[in-house]
Write a protein that holds these residues in place. Structure first.
Motif, short mmCIF file in Angstrom:
data_model
loop_
_atom_site.label_atom_id
_atom_site.label_comp_id
_atom_site.label_asym_id
_atom_site.label_seq_id
_atom_site.Cartn_x
_atom_site.Cartn_y
_atom_site.Cartn_z
N LEU A 97 0.85 -0.87 0.28
CA LEU A 97 0.31 -0.06 0.03
C LEU A 97 1.04 1.27 -0.07
O LEU A 97 1.50 1.56 0.69
CB LEU A 97 -0.83 0.18 1.01
CG LEU A 97 -1.53 -1.55 0.85
CD1 LEU A 97 -2.34 -1.61 2.58
CD2 LEU A 97 -2.96 -1.53 0.23
N GLU A 98 0.66 2.19 -1.03
CA GLU A 98 2.01 3.28 -1.23
C GLU A 98 1.65 4.44 -0.12
O GLU A 98 2.28 4.94 0.07
CB GLU A 98 1.47 3.94 -2.69
CG GLU A 98 1.73 2.71 -3.86
CD GLU A 98 3.78 2.37 -3.75
OE1 GLU A 98 3.82 3.06 -3.72
OE2 GLU A 98 3.90 1.29 -4.77
N ASN A 99 0.56 4.58 0.03
CA ASN A 99 0.11 5.46 1.29
C ASN A 99 0.51 5.33 2.39
O ASN A 99 -0.03 6.24 2.98
CB ASN A 99 -1.66 5.74 0.34
CG ASN A 99 -1.74 6.01 -0.31
OD1 ASN A 99 -0.80 7.36 -1.17
ND2 ASN A 99 -3.21 6.23 -1.23
N LEU A 100 0.67 3.88 2.59
CA LEU A 100 1.22 3.29 4.42
C LEU A 100 2.71 4.09 4.41
O LEU A 100 3.35 3.59 3.40
CB LEU A 100 0.58 2.36 4.68
CG LEU A 100 -1.25 2.80 4.64
CD1 LEU A 100 -1.64 1.44 4.93
CD2 LEU A 100 -1.65 3.71 5.60
N ASN A 101 3.47 4.57 5.59
CA ASN A 101 4.70 3.61 5.20
C ASN A 101 5.43 1.87 6.04
O ASN A 101 4.06 1.39 5.82
CB ASN A 101 5.82 4.34 6.44
CG ASN A 101 5.12 4.78 8.11
OD1 ASN A 101 4.20 3.55 8.33
ND2 ASN A 101 4.84 5.33 8.93
N ASN A 105 2.26 -0.98 6.51
CA ASN A 105 2.04 -1.66 5.50
C ASN A 105 2.06 -3.59 6.41
O ASN A 105 1.09 -3.79 6.27
CB ASN A 105 2.91 -1.74 4.93
CG ASN A 105 2.32 -1.42 3.76
OD1 ASN A 105 1.96 -1.81 2.85
ND2 ASN A 105 2.92 -0.24 3.10
N TYR A 135 7.96 5.51 3.18
CA TYR A 135 7.26 5.61 2.65
C TYR A 135 7.18 4.37 1.02
O TYR A 135 8.65 4.06 1.03
CB TYR A 135 6.63 6.48 1.65
CG TYR A 135 5.49 7.10 2.40
CD1 TYR A 135 4.01 7.15 2.95
CD2 TYR A 135 6.12 7.91 3.40
CE1 TYR A 135 3.09 7.56 4.20
CE2 TYR A 135 5.12 8.77 4.58
CZ TYR A 135 4.03 8.68 4.53
OH TYR A 135 3.24 9.35 6.32
N HIS A 137 7.38 3.83 -1.85
CA HIS A 137 8.09 4.66 -3.72
C HIS A 137 9.53 5.03 -2.31
O HIS A 137 10.42 5.18 -3.24
CB HIS A 137 7.56 5.82 -4.05
CG HIS A 137 7.35 6.85 -3.17
ND1 HIS A 137 6.59 7.66 -2.13
CD2 HIS A 137 8.00 7.94 -3.25
CE1 HIS A 137 6.64 8.66 -1.88
NE2 HIS A 137 7.92 8.66 -2.01
#
Ligand SMILES: Nc1ncnc2c1ncn2[C@@H]1O[C@H](COP(=O)(O)OP(=O)(O)O)[C@@H](O)[C@H]1O
Ligand SMILES: [Mg+2]
Length: 234
Positions: A97-101, A105, A135, A137
């Motif tokens: 999940l990209e929006n979680l660190n 996750n 995060y 990315h």
């Protein structure tokens, strides 16, 4: 009783008039806590075998027992529940999940299961202590892969199915991922099935299975188990 047992699994795919026999009479027994490495050329049925073992794909014939229960007879609903409770998947692409660190996750994994394993412990085991606030990315491919391993453990998976877990990684990062898998196996006794076409990876397994044309062509105990850092790459 063995942990998991496959009896005479056949899986056929039909596309129009074309029929592919992806699994051709495969039988196999897994013990709790062992690492099985499955090798074989592309198209030999490795992914199909994992998908059938996890119930993602329905088998054409045969039986699959998990702790004595025939899961190949389960309804869709029952098999989904079984998968959620027991199975962790590690794929080449990571489904994070990209929006979680990193920490969050892994926490999502823990909330999926009834597990209350210590998240900090898990993060330490897979070697992500210094990355937990990042995060997705901001992580390398190997680090992302280790987040997905941690997430499966947080969920309390009894068995991890890893389909080419290092397929997209270079040697250094790939070995870090394998180290994380081996540590998790030692610490939590999670049974591991690792698919690869990298022959060096066989040396981390307790057993090595070779497939070709939908068949198991050999199944051997590994008497020279190596640390991931010592294996040849490729
Ligand atoms: N969904 C599908 N539909 C039709 N044929 C498939 C499907 N999935 C796999 N196959 C075929 O089954 C065989 C085994 O594929 P697969 O299990 O993906 O091999 P591997 O993972 O060893 O590369 C191949 O011939 C492949 O083309
Ligand atoms: Mg495959």
């Amino acid at each position: 009783m063995e942990f998991m047992k496959l009896e005479h699994i056949v899986k056929k795919y039909k596309l129009g008039t074309e029929e592919t026999i992806a699994l051709d009479n495969v039988s196999l027994e897994l013990e709790t806590g062992e690492i099985i490495v499955i090798l074989g050329p592309s198209g030999s049925g490795k992914t199909t075998l994992l998908n059938c073992m996890s119930g993602l794909e329905k088998i054409t014939s045969g039986k699959i027992f998990y702790q004595g229960k025939d899961i190949s007879k389960y309804s869709d609903r029952k098999i989904t529940k079984f998968r959620k409770k027991n199975i962790g998947f590690i794929f080449q692409n990571y489904h994070l999940l990209e929006n979680l660190n990193v920490y969050e996750n892994i926490l999502v994994g823990a909330n999926l299961g009834k597990n209350k394993k210590n998240i900090d412990d898990i993060i330490e085991t897979v070697g992500l202590k210094n990355h937990q606030k990042k995060y997705i990315h901001q992580l390398s491919g190997g680090e992302q892969q280790r987040v997905s391993i941690a997430r499966a453990i947080a969920k309390n998976a009894n068995i991890m199915f890893c389909d080419e877990p290092t397929g997209a990684l270079d040697e250094k990062t790939g070995k870090k991922v394998l180290t994380a898998l081996v540590k998790v196996n030692q610490k939590y006794h999670t049974t591991m099935v690792i698919i690869t076409h990298n022959p060096g990876i066989q040396y981390i397994g307790d057993r090595i299975i070779k497939m070709n044309s939908g068949k198991i062509i050999s199944c051997e105990k590994n008497n020279q188990k190596m640390n991931p850092n010592e294996i040849p790459w490729g």
